[in-house]
Write a protein that holds these residues in place. Structure first.
Motif, short mmCIF file in Angstrom:
data_model
loop_
_atom_site.label_atom_id
_atom_site.label_comp_id
_atom_site.label_asym_id
_atom_site.label_seq_id
_atom_site.Cartn_x
_atom_site.Cartn_y
_atom_site.Cartn_z
N VAL A 158 31.36 3.26 -29.66
CA VAL A 158 32.38 2.24 -29.77
C VAL A 158 33.75 2.45 -30.16
N PHE A 159 34.58 1.80 -29.41
CA PHE A 159 35.97 2.35 -29.60
C PHE A 159 36.88 1.43 -30.46
N THR A 160 37.70 2.24 -31.07
CA THR A 160 38.61 1.53 -32.02
C THR A 160 39.86 0.79 -30.90
N GLU A 161 41.00 0.00 -31.49
CA GLU A 161 41.77 -0.36 -30.77
C GLU A 161 42.67 0.63 -30.31
N GLN A 162 42.68 1.81 -31.02
CA GLN A 162 43.56 2.81 -30.36
C GLN A 162 42.65 3.47 -29.46
N GLY A 163 41.24 3.46 -29.71
CA GLY A 163 40.60 4.22 -28.26
C GLY A 163 40.64 3.48 -27.24
N VAL A 164 40.85 1.99 -26.98
CA VAL A 164 40.61 1.22 -26.16
C VAL A 164 42.07 1.51 -25.64
N ALA A 165 43.00 1.75 -26.23
CA ALA A 165 44.45 1.81 -25.76
C ALA A 165 44.52 3.22 -25.00
N MET A 166 43.82 4.25 -25.67
CA MET A 166 43.75 5.63 -25.00
C MET A 166 42.81 5.58 -23.83
N MET A 177 36.90 6.69 -31.46
CA MET A 177 35.35 6.25 -31.15
C MET A 177 34.47 7.31 -32.01
N PHE A 178 33.27 6.42 -31.62
CA PHE A 178 32.03 7.05 -32.39
C PHE A 178 30.86 6.38 -31.60
N GLN A 179 29.76 7.07 -31.87
CA GLN A 179 28.60 6.51 -31.45
C GLN A 179 27.77 5.98 -32.46
N LEU A 180 27.09 4.82 -32.28
CA LEU A 180 26.41 4.12 -33.30
C LEU A 180 24.91 4.99 -33.39
N THR A 181 24.56 4.96 -34.73
CA THR A 181 23.13 5.22 -35.01
C THR A 181 22.31 4.34 -34.59
N LYS A 182 21.15 5.04 -34.48
CA LYS A 182 19.75 4.23 -34.21
C LYS A 182 19.57 2.82 -35.05
N ASP A 183 19.66 2.97 -36.36
CA ASP A 183 19.77 1.81 -37.11
C ASP A 183 20.85 0.81 -36.74
N GLU A 184 22.11 1.24 -36.60
CA GLU A 184 23.12 0.34 -36.27
C GLU A 184 23.08 -0.42 -35.01
N TYR A 185 22.35 0.43 -34.02
CA TYR A 185 22.27 -0.17 -32.91
C TYR A 185 20.98 -1.14 -32.78
N ASN A 186 19.92 -0.91 -33.32
CA ASN A 186 18.90 -1.87 -33.52
C ASN A 186 19.40 -3.20 -34.30
N TYR A 187 20.09 -2.94 -35.21
CA TYR A 187 20.74 -4.12 -36.01
C TYR A 187 21.66 -5.09 -35.01
N LEU A 188 22.38 -4.33 -34.31
CA LEU A 188 23.06 -5.13 -33.25
C LEU A 188 22.46 -5.81 -32.20
N ARG A 189 21.21 -5.18 -31.86
CA ARG A 189 20.36 -5.86 -31.09
C ARG A 189 19.72 -7.06 -31.56
N PHE A 190 19.30 -6.94 -32.91
CA PHE A 190 18.81 -7.83 -33.72
C PHE A 190 19.98 -9.27 -33.64
N GLN A 191 21.09 -8.76 -34.00
CA GLN A 191 22.10 -9.88 -34.10
C GLN A 191 22.70 -10.53 -33.06
N THR A 192 22.39 -9.91 -31.67
CA THR A 192 22.68 -10.65 -30.45
C THR A 192 21.74 -11.15 -29.86
N GLU A 193 20.33 -11.02 -30.12
CA GLU A 193 18.98 -11.58 -29.82
C GLU A 193 18.81 -11.70 -28.48
N THR A 194 18.95 -10.48 -27.92
CA THR A 194 18.92 -10.12 -26.50
C THR A 194 18.95 -8.59 -26.30
#
Length: 77
Positions: free
Chosen positions: A63-71, A35-52
């Motif tokens: 954000v969790f990887t496949e192993q993180g979700v399993a854990m 797992m890791f935390q998004l940076t502010k730039d990554e978060y803003n980009y994600l918001r822009f991509q989802t348009e909401t």
């Protein structure tokens, strides 16, 4: 996978709060490759991509990887 998506998947009543508490209780089971935390730039980009912004938190999401979700499946009760 975003923490909000994981919370929805596991039907957490408190949404991401439940996920974050479970991780904090078992932090030694979640190295950076799980797992890791998004940076502010990554978060803003994600918001822009989802348009909401209605479904997205103002806090920087984790954000969790496949192993993180399993854990998470092993630590969420």
């Amino acid at each position: 996978m975003l923490d909000s998506d994981v919370a929805m998947l596991y039907k957490c009543k408190n949404k991401t709060k439940s996920i974050n508490l479970a991780v904090k209780r078992h932090i030694n089971r979640f190295p950076e490759r799980y797992m890791f935390q998004l940076t502010k730039d990554e978060y803003n980009y994600l918001r822009f991509q989802t348009e909401t912004t209605n479904n997205m938190s103002r806090a920087l999401p984790y954000v969790f990887t496949e192993q993180g979700v399993a854990m998470l499946a092993t630590v969420i009760r």
